[in-house]
Design a protein around this motif. Sequence first.
Motif, PDB file in Angstrom:
ATOM      1  N   ILE A 180       0.855  -1.193   0.000  1.00 32.11           N
ATOM      2  CA  ILE A 180       0.000   0.000   0.000  1.00 32.11           C
ATOM      3  C   ILE A 180       0.888   1.239   0.000  1.00 32.11           C
ATOM      4  CG2 ILE A 180      -1.704   1.326   1.301  1.00 32.11           C
ATOM      5  CD1 ILE A 180      -2.806  -1.286   2.365  1.00 32.11           C
ATOM      6  N   GLU A 181       0.582   2.154  -0.904  1.00 29.00           N
ATOM      7  CA  GLU A 181       1.276   3.440  -0.966  1.00 29.00           C
ATOM      8  C   GLU A 181       0.228   4.538  -0.858  1.00 29.00           C
ATOM      9  OE1 GLU A 181       4.180   6.003  -3.998  1.00 29.00           O
ATOM     10  OE2 GLU A 181       4.007   3.812  -4.186  1.00 29.00           O
ATOM     11  N   ALA A 182       0.360   5.378   0.159  1.00 29.43           N
ATOM     12  CA  ALA A 182      -0.595   6.460   0.392  1.00 29.43           C
ATOM     13  C   ALA A 182       0.135   7.793   0.409  1.00 29.43           C
ATOM     14  CB  ALA A 182      -1.330   6.242   1.719  1.00 29.43           C
ATOM     15  N   GLY A 183      -0.510   8.804  -0.151  1.00 33.33           N
ATOM     16  CA  GLY A 183       0.123  10.114  -0.213  1.00 33.33           C
ATOM     17  C   GLY A 183      -0.861  11.234   0.051  1.00 33.33           C
ATOM     18  N   LEU A 184      -0.319  12.387   0.437  1.00 31.86           N
ATOM     19  CA  LEU A 184      -1.109  13.600   0.640  1.00 31.86           C
ATOM     20  C   LEU A 184      -0.255  14.764   0.147  1.00 31.86           C
ATOM     21  CD1 LEU A 184      -3.802  14.645   1.847  1.00 31.86           C
ATOM     22  CD2 LEU A 184      -2.546  15.099   3.963  1.00 31.86           C
ATOM     23  N   ARG A 185      -0.758  15.469  -0.888  1.00 32.30           N
ATOM     24  CA  ARG A 185       0.014  16.536  -1.520  1.00 32.30           C
ATOM     25  C   ARG A 185      -0.810  17.818  -1.580  1.00 32.30           C
ATOM     26  NH1 ARG A 185       1.425  11.693  -3.308  1.00 32.30           N
ATOM     27  NH2 ARG A 185       3.628  11.262  -3.793  1.00 32.30           N
ATOM     28  N   LEU A 186      -0.148  18.927  -1.228  1.00 32.08           N
ATOM     29  CA  LEU A 186      -0.777  20.248  -1.272  1.00 32.08           C
ATOM     30  C   LEU A 186      -0.133  21.036  -2.408  1.00 32.08           C
ATOM     31  CD1 LEU A 186      -2.745  22.265   0.124  1.00 32.08           C
ATOM     32  CD2 LEU A 186      -0.767  23.045   1.471  1.00 32.08           C
ATOM     33  N   SER A 187      -0.935  21.345  -3.434  1.00 28.57           N
ATOM     34  CA  SER A 187      -0.406  22.017  -4.625  1.00 28.57           C
ATOM     35  C   SER A 187      -1.034  23.388  -4.802  1.00 28.57           C
ATOM     36  CB  SER A 187      -0.669  21.162  -5.874  1.00 28.57           C
ATOM     37  OG  SER A 187      -2.059  21.006  -6.098  1.00 28.57           O
ATOM     38  N   TYR A 188      -0.335  24.218  -5.588  1.00 27.82           N
ATOM     39  CA  TYR A 188      -0.824  25.563  -5.905  1.00 27.82           C
ATOM     40  C   TYR A 188      -0.694  25.780  -7.404  1.00 27.82           C
ATOM     41  CZ  TYR A 188      -1.637  30.569  -5.719  1.00 27.82           C
ATOM     42  OH  TYR A 188      -2.162  31.827  -5.910  1.00 27.82           O
ATOM     43  N   ASP A 189      -1.806  26.115  -8.054  1.00 32.97           N
ATOM     44  CA  ASP A 189      -1.816  26.317  -9.493  1.00 32.97           C
ATOM     45  C   ASP A 189      -1.218  27.681  -9.836  1.00 32.97           C
ATOM     46  OD1 ASP A 189      -3.053  23.901  -9.776  1.00 32.97           O
ATOM     47  OD2 ASP A 189      -5.065  24.712 -10.079  1.00 32.97           O
ATOM     48  N   LEU A 190       0.052  27.672 -10.249  1.00 35.39           N
ATOM     49  CA  LEU A 190       0.704  28.921 -10.623  1.00 35.39           C
ATOM     50  C   LEU A 190       0.254  29.396 -11.999  1.00 35.39           C
ATOM     51  CD1 LEU A 190       4.438  28.663  -9.459  1.00 35.39           C
ATOM     52  CD2 LEU A 190       2.644  30.167  -8.591  1.00 35.39           C
ATOM     53  N   VAL A 191       0.147  28.451 -12.944  1.00 37.94           N
ATOM     54  CA  VAL A 191      -0.263  28.778 -14.315  1.00 37.94           C
ATOM     55  C   VAL A 191      -1.456  27.893 -14.650  1.00 37.94           C
ATOM     56  CG1 VAL A 191       0.460  29.012 -16.713  1.00 37.94           C
ATOM     57  CG2 VAL A 191       2.156  29.274 -14.872  1.00 37.94           C
ATOM     58  N   ASP A 192      -2.674  28.389 -14.326  1.00 39.73           N
ATOM     59  CA  ASP A 192      -3.874  27.574 -14.486  1.00 39.73           C
ATOM     60  C   ASP A 192      -3.625  26.198 -13.867  1.00 39.73           C
ATOM     61  OD1 ASP A 192      -5.206  29.642 -15.775  1.00 39.73           O
ATOM     62  OD2 ASP A 192      -4.346  29.102 -17.715  1.00 39.73           O
ATOM     63  N   ARG A 193      -3.869  25.113 -14.651  1.00 40.35           N
ATOM     64  CA  ARG A 193      -3.542  23.771 -14.178  1.00 40.35           C
ATOM     65  C   ARG A 193      -2.271  23.251 -14.842  1.00 40.35           C
ATOM     66  NH1 ARG A 193      -7.786  21.172 -11.786  1.00 40.35           N
ATOM     67  NH2 ARG A 193      -6.128  19.841 -10.989  1.00 40.35           N
ATOM     68  N   SER A 194      -1.594  24.110 -15.607  1.00 42.62           N
ATOM     69  CA  SER A 194      -0.433  23.650 -16.372  1.00 42.62           C
ATOM     70  C   SER A 194       0.796  23.408 -15.500  1.00 42.62           C
ATOM     71  CB  SER A 194      -0.087  24.673 -17.462  1.00 42.62           C
ATOM     72  OG  SER A 194      -1.165  24.843 -18.345  1.00 42.62           O
ATOM     73  N   PHE A 195       0.961  24.218 -14.468  1.00 42.16           N
ATOM     74  CA  PHE A 195       2.160  24.130 -13.623  1.00 42.16           C
ATOM     75  C   PHE A 195       1.734  24.345 -12.183  1.00 42.16           C
ATOM     76  CE2 PHE A 195       5.949  26.169 -11.655  1.00 42.16           C
ATOM     77  CZ  PHE A 195       6.820  25.087 -11.774  1.00 42.16           C
ATOM     78  N   SER A 196       1.807  23.262 -11.388  1.00 43.48           N
ATOM     79  CA  SER A 196       1.286  23.310 -10.028  1.00 43.48           C
ATOM     80  C   SER A 196       2.300  22.699  -9.055  1.00 43.48           C
ATOM     81  CB  SER A 196      -0.037  22.542  -9.933  1.00 43.48           C
ATOM     82  OG  SER A 196      -0.977  23.014 -10.866  1.00 43.48           O
ATOM     83  N   PRO A 197       3.199  23.519  -8.503  1.00 43.81           N
ATOM     84  CA  PRO A 197       4.150  23.004  -7.505  1.00 43.81           C
ATOM     85  C   PRO A 197       3.418  22.475  -6.278  1.00 43.81           C
ATOM     86  CG  PRO A 197       4.790  25.178  -8.287  1.00 43.81           C
ATOM     87  CD  PRO A 197       3.406  24.942  -8.778  1.00 43.81           C
ATOM     88  N   TYR A 198       4.023  21.473  -5.614  1.00 47.23           N
ATOM     89  CA  TYR A 198       3.381  20.921  -4.432  1.00 47.23           C
ATOM     90  C   TYR A 198       4.422  20.443  -3.430  1.00 47.23           C
ATOM     91  CZ  TYR A 198       4.188  16.366  -6.740  1.00 47.23           C
ATOM     92  OH  TYR A 198       4.762  15.279  -7.365  1.00 47.23           O
ATOM     93  N   SER A 225       8.141   9.410   3.430  1.00 46.97           N
ATOM     94  CA  SER A 225       8.952  10.374   2.680  1.00 46.97           C
ATOM     95  C   SER A 225       8.261  11.732   2.632  1.00 46.97           C
ATOM     96  CB  SER A 225       9.184   9.893   1.237  1.00 46.97           C
ATOM     97  OG  SER A 225       9.806   8.635   1.201  1.00 46.97           O
ATOM     98  N   ILE A 226       9.061  12.777   2.736  1.00 46.61           N
ATOM     99  CA  ILE A 226       8.605  14.129   2.417  1.00 46.61           C
ATOM    100  C   ILE A 226       8.846  14.345   0.930  1.00 46.61           C
ATOM    101  CG2 ILE A 226       8.874  16.592   2.877  1.00 46.61           C
ATOM    102  CD1 ILE A 226       7.734  15.014   5.202  1.00 46.61           C
ATOM    103  N   VAL A 227       7.867  14.892   0.220  1.00 52.44           N
ATOM    104  CA  VAL A 227       7.984  15.034  -1.236  1.00 52.44           C
ATOM    105  C   VAL A 227       7.873  16.507  -1.636  1.00 52.44           C
ATOM    106  CG1 VAL A 227       6.983  12.743  -1.532  1.00 52.44           C
ATOM    107  CG2 VAL A 227       5.516  14.729  -1.751  1.00 52.44           C
ATOM    108  N   PHE A 228       8.642  16.850  -2.669  1.00 51.37           N
ATOM    109  CA  PHE A 228       8.593  18.176  -3.285  1.00 51.37           C
ATOM    110  C   PHE A 228       8.505  17.956  -4.798  1.00 51.37           C
ATOM    111  CE2 PHE A 228      11.339  18.139   0.404  1.00 51.37           C
ATOM    112  CZ  PHE A 228      10.863  19.187   1.181  1.00 51.37           C
ATOM    113  N   GLY A 229       7.577  18.614  -5.444  1.00 52.38           N
ATOM    114  CA  GLY A 229       7.470  18.401  -6.880  1.00 52.38           C
ATOM    115  C   GLY A 229       6.498  19.331  -7.537  1.00 52.38           C
ATOM    116  N   THR A 230       6.075  18.942  -8.729  1.00 58.51           N
ATOM    117  CA  THR A 230       5.098  19.750  -9.454  1.00 58.51           C
ATOM    118  C   THR A 230       4.237  18.846 -10.317  1.00 58.51           C
ATOM    119  OG1 THR A 230       4.791  21.646 -10.942  1.00 58.51           O
ATOM    120  CG2 THR A 230       6.624  20.157 -11.431  1.00 58.51           C
ATOM    121  N   ARG A 231       2.992  19.231 -10.475  1.00 59.57           N
ATOM    122  CA  ARG A 231       2.130  18.642 -11.483  1.00 59.57           C
ATOM    123  C   ARG A 231       2.293  19.438 -12.773  1.00 59.57           C
ATOM    124  NH1 ARG A 231      -3.204  16.028  -9.567  1.00 59.57           N
ATOM    125  NH2 ARG A 231      -2.737  15.363  -7.445  1.00 59.57           N
ATOM    126  N   LEU A 232       2.220  18.722 -13.878  1.00 62.87           N
ATOM    127  CA  LEU A 232       2.346  19.352 -15.185  1.00 62.87           C
ATOM    128  C   LEU A 232       1.182  18.894 -16.051  1.00 62.87           C
ATOM    129  CD1 LEU A 232       6.155  18.723 -15.797  1.00 62.87           C
ATOM    130  CD2 LEU A 232       5.117  20.887 -15.100  1.00 62.87           C
TER     131      LEU A 232
END
Length: 234
Positions: A180-198, A225-232
């Motif tokens: 089982i892999e579970a995650g919780l990510r808080l993102s912010y849409d900087l450029v609409d939904r195109s670029f969302s760091p989290y 794990s602590i995660v840093f990333g972005t949705r694209l």
Amino acid sequence: MQSLKIAGVASLLISTFSAAHAEPLIYGFQAEQFEYRSGDNDEGVFVWDFDFVIGTDELKFVWRSEAEILEGSGDFEGLENQLRLQFPISTFFDGVVGVQASTPDGLPDRYNAVLGLKGLAPGFLEVDADFYLSDHSFFRFEAEYEGLITNRLILTPSIEVTVPLEDDLAYDQASGGATIEAGLRLSYDLVDRSFSPYIGINYEKSFGGTADLIRASGEENGVTSIVFGTRLMF
């Protein structure tokens, strides 16, 4: 021989896609995860999980790729690519057929046929449920929910459950021993939904015979794990 079989199935999928009745093409790229994980075992991992889609409302061709790259060595701890055909079977769900290749460094390659469902469950829960069929079959269920805190700030819980249906000792997988892999990510849409760091947290643990195999190999079972990333998306 397995590679030739996969190539043949992939060619069949592409031919079927090309033969679909002509409709305006839609296409897009979406990376649900493009991140760095810093675990409590002091090992850093770079992770990607993306889909590239091209097709019509009636038939889509999907390339899905997932990878985990160890910091320092650059080895692929996990590497999985899929070619999938996706077609509607109801208002909210698509059927999926395809092929999958798992080719991490240091482990034997694995190839599977894929049969599954993808869609939107009640409560706007995005789900994938897939059977991977071969000599080392397994089942995987994934679910994700996007909770809007504001129009741009989004909290996304997710869960992935993998259940081996047969033993695969090279991969430390025992039949019925779920991971089982579970995650919780808080993102912010900087450029609409195109670029969302989290920023977020990810937890992975195995159970049953799989947990026993992991411990016997000297690896840690139950990693936070602590995660840093972005949705694209584009």
